[in-house]
Design a protein around this motif. Structure first.
Motif, PDB file in Angstrom:
ATOM      1  N   ASN C 107       0.903  -1.038  -0.040  1.00 30.82           N
ATOM      2  CA  ASN C 107       0.014  -0.110   0.037  1.00 30.82           C
ATOM      3  C   ASN C 107       0.542   1.215  -0.024  1.00 30.82           C
ATOM      4  OD1 ASN C 107      -0.554   1.883   2.613  1.00 30.82           O
ATOM      5  ND2 ASN C 107      -2.495   1.782   0.951  1.00 30.82           N
ATOM      6  N   HIS C 113      -3.566   5.081  -5.462  1.00 26.48           N
ATOM      7  CA  HIS C 113      -4.635   5.423  -5.034  1.00 26.48           C
ATOM      8  C   HIS C 113      -4.805   6.616  -4.098  1.00 26.48           C
ATOM      9  CE1 HIS C 113      -1.506   4.859  -1.607  1.00 26.48           C
ATOM     10  NE2 HIS C 113      -2.149   4.711  -0.635  1.00 26.48           N
ATOM     11  N   HIS C 118      -6.111   8.913   0.071  1.00 24.29           N
ATOM     12  CA  HIS C 118      -5.664  10.547   0.899  1.00 24.29           C
ATOM     13  C   HIS C 118      -5.916  11.843  -0.017  1.00 24.29           C
ATOM     14  CE1 HIS C 118      -3.211   7.522   2.153  1.00 24.29           C
ATOM     15  NE2 HIS C 118      -2.632   7.234   1.279  1.00 24.29           N
ATOM     16  N   ASP C 234      -5.205   4.775   5.344  1.00 25.57           N
ATOM     17  CA  ASP C 234      -5.088   3.744   4.906  1.00 25.57           C
ATOM     18  C   ASP C 234      -6.008   2.828   5.312  1.00 25.57           C
ATOM     19  OD1 ASP C 234      -3.707   4.406   1.959  1.00 25.57           O
ATOM     20  OD2 ASP C 234      -1.817   5.025   3.865  1.00 25.57           O
TER      21      ASP C 234
HETATM   22 FE   LIG Z   1      -1.839   5.837   1.296  1.00 21.50          FE
END
Ligand SMILES: [Fe+2]
Ligand code: FES
Lengths: 199, 206, 286
Positions: C107, C113, C118, C234
């Motif tokens: 991750n 992502h 974020h 996350d």
């Molecule tokens: Fe992240």
């Protein structure tokens, strides 16, 4: 006994899935596997029952969001249309999305206010009759035990059906003929207490 | 108005969330609670001897209880959020406080390794979540979307939301609590919503 | 002799932050299923022990207490930037995540992502395109991704405007990763952020982020708060990844070109024969 291929299982009530919402549940199989499900509606109202897992990096779809006519995954925002085809990958916006990328869609039937699915279900879902969909009650006991307890219980006016969540958890769903959901809920809550404290 | 705040502290988030819904500007005074322990400093304890967050300073008045801050802001800036004539408000705020002490505590144990009795916190949270789920399901069937009867959310929704929405961080599950998941969506989609890490903002228009 | 994956059993893992130990009670934690207690004594020295009192190896670096349960084959990961006098090492705390360590590391490497998980900090819709970047093997083992670029609205607490941020990512040990990113003030030097995943069990981890940032007016407390905020965004993603263990077989999940570093990480773990917290390529994913 848990989920049997060929059978239909009620996994949600219609009112569980308002427009824009992703409902989350599971079906525990007789092969030990727990199939998690994400249920939502396309803008035409068609109910989608999908495996609750994005094919990209395995994130549950139920963490995501319905945007317009598509379901958008929360991790990288890949979008998936009704039926399951992936339509857009924002990290590579100019790429034509390969047809091999799609969500796993399950069979769907809607009847008696309930949403049904299963593994290769045969024919039509069972007929429960008329009435209002009751509040689904989760019970932390195996399906067979819940089934036995229901057979012995005196629950007039209730047509019930069971959803195995796994080897030790079961959801009781169904209809109440006179529409008195509160009374049905009290009866099932008592049954739940009785079953769970035996454990 | 100055808010002594830490991003991950749910009761502080409750104040930011209400301020977001009311469109109120807050001057945030960030505190390094973990692992810095700013909340144990002499300076902060002079302001709030209990050492809890958040603290709101509004003019000459210092508020040190998160629910009192919600009540104060709602009474001053958005009376719809504070239905003073409905006794259920008191009951719900009590449940929200119990949720903070159980689901909220489990979240801190399962996030920042805060010591504590995780099993007890989770067991208490499970009982509360089941009951809030039951009530919310019947509220929905009666055509209501919020914890109190009526068409407008209240500070009770905010006070409960900040423990319920991120409860999975604490190892609890909303999977079999569908009415709570729908209610969380309604809060998230309410105009003015602000997120906290662990509670995603609506993506639709971002 | 343990039957646990020798790669992790004989490696060093951070298990506590020294600042937490100095200001509080002993820390109880678990490493690879083994319960540990770490405490500071009156002289400020740190002592890690197994609750069953079987001996272990201990070290202290970068504000973290490190433990090796087996036979260390090499020292704690060297971080040259930690010797640069203008970069204080700032630990961010122990953050629990209910997933396998390799999922946490993957991750951290993930560019796609940033604009969603974020949003408004490390990326933003619609600037979410992942431009091509390069991934190579590191001579000592591990991988390096270079030439990564991402538009970021608020790359760090000191950033006052959005800008295109250059990144380099490295994975030098199976559960240790870092990134180099342009500092918003010193745009020609790099902030370094490490992330160590302490394997509690096969499906539980404790993340220990470590910041080695250049002075830009940001306080250690602000850096910490910012990094906690980012990591806690996350956490729900990681805890909703199914299965929890990282599947290593090509085709177990569906990567695209933007996931080049994740693909390289999985292949490297396969190549070195990692078994803990992963689903090895020959086993079928559940
Ligand atoms: Fe992240
Ligand atoms: S995991 Fe769903 S888009 Fe990446």
């Amino acid at each position: 006994m848990t989920m049997v291929p060929g059978n239909w299982y009620a996994v949600a009530a219609e009112h569980d899935v308002p427009a824009g919402h992703i409902y989350r549940t599971a079906l525990g199989g007789n092969d030990q596997a727990i199939r998690e499900l994400a249920i939502w509606r396309a803008s035409d109202g068609a109910v989608q029952v999908w495996e609750d897992r994005c094919p990209h990096r395995g994130v549950r779809f139920s963490l995501g969001e319905v945007v317009g006519d598509e379901l958008r995954c929360q991790y990288h925002a890949w979008r998936f249309a009704k039926g399951g085809a992936c339509t857009f990958i924002p990290a590579q916006p100019d790429m034509k999305v390969p047809g091999s990328i799609h969500a796993k869609a399950w069979p769907v039937a809607v009847s008696a206010g309930l949403i049904w699915t299963g593994v290769d279900p045969v024919g039509e879902p069972p007929v429960l009759g008329e009435g209002a969909a009751i509040r689904a009650v989760p019970v932390a006991r195996p399906l067979a035990e819940v089934e036995t307890a229901l057979a012995q219980a005196d629950l007039p006016g209730l047509a019930l059906t069971l959803q195995p969540l796994g080897d030790t958890e079961t959801i009781v769903r169904g209809l109440v003929a006179n529409g008195d959901c509160a009374a049905a809920d009290r009866a099932l809550a008592a049954l739940r207490r009785q079953l769970e404290c035996v454990a | 108005m100055i808010l002594y705040d830490a991003h991950h502290v749910a009761p502080a988030y409750a104040v930011r969330l209400l301020a977001g819904f009311l469109g109120l500007p807050l001057e945030l005074q960030g505190m390094d609670v973990y692992p810095g322990h700013d909340d144990r400093s002499d300076e902060f304890l002079a302001l709030n001897p209990l050492g809890t967050l958040p603290v709101l300073v509004d003019g000459d008045t210092v508020f040190t209880d998160w629910q009192e801050i919600l009540a104060h802001l709602a009474l001053a800036h958005g009376p719809d959020w504070y239905p003073a004539t409905d006794p259920a408000l008191v009951g719900w705020l009590g449940i929200a406080r119990d949720l903070a002490a159980s689901a909220g505590a489990a979240r801190l144990m399962q996030t920042f390794c805060v010591p504590g009795d995780l099993a007890e916190a989770k067991a208490q949270a499970e009982r509360l979540l089941d009951e809030v789920e039951r009530r919310m399901w019947f509220a929905e069937r009666a055509g209501h979307g919020w914890l109190l009867a009526g068409t407008h959310p209240t500070i009770a929704d905010i006070a409960a939301f900040v423990s319920i929405a991120p409860c999975e961080d604490g190892g609890l599950s909303l999977r079999d609590r569908p009415a709570l998941r729908r209610w969380c969506d309604r809060v998230r989609f309410h105009p003015g919503f602000v997120p906290m890490s662990g509670v995603f903002p609506p993506m639709a228009n971002t | 002799m343990s039957t646990i994956d020798p790669i992790l059993w004989n490696d060093w893992h951070p298990v506590a932050e020294t600042c937490t130990l100095l200001s509080g009670p002993p820390v109880e934690t678990v490493l690879l299923g083994v319960p540990l207690v770490i405490a500071a004594d009156a002289d400020g020295a740190f002592h890690a022990r197994r609750t069953d009192d079987v001996p272990l190896h201990q070290d202290e670096r970068y504000g973290l207490v490190w433990v090796c349960l087996g036979t260390p084959e090499r020292p704690v990961l060297a971080i040259p930037e930690a010797d640069e006098p203008d970069r204080p090492a700032v630990t961010v705390g122990s953050i629990r995540v209910q997933t396998a360590g390799p999922r946490v590391i993957e991750n951290f490497l993930d560019l796609g992502h940033l604009g969603y998980v974020h949003a408004r900090y490390l990326g933003d819709d619609p600037h979410t395109q992942v431009l091509p970047y390069k991934v190579d093997a590191l001579p000592e083992g591990g991988i390096i991704a270079t030439g990564c670029k991402m538009f970021q609205p608020q790359a760090s607490p000191a950033a006052t405007e959005g800008f295109m941020v250059d990144y380099v990512y490295k994975v030098e040990r199976p559960l240790a990763t870092c990134l180099y990113k342009a500092n918003p003030v010193h745009r020609d030097r790099f902030d370094v952020i490490f992330l160590f995943a302490q394997p509690v069990s096969e499906e539980e981890s404790i993340a220990h982020p470590l910041l080695l940032c250049l002075p830009d007016g940001t306080t250690a407390a602000d850096l910490r708060t910012f990094q906690q905020l980012i990591f806690m965004q996350d956490k729900p993603i990681l805890e909703n990844q199914v299965p929890k263990r990282l599947p290593l077989a090509d085709g177990a999940e569906l990567p695209i070109a933007a996931d080049k570093s994740s693909v390289a990480y999985r292949r490297w773990l396969s190549k070195i024969g990692m078994t803990y917290g992963v689903i090895p390529a020959q086993a079928r994913a559940a």
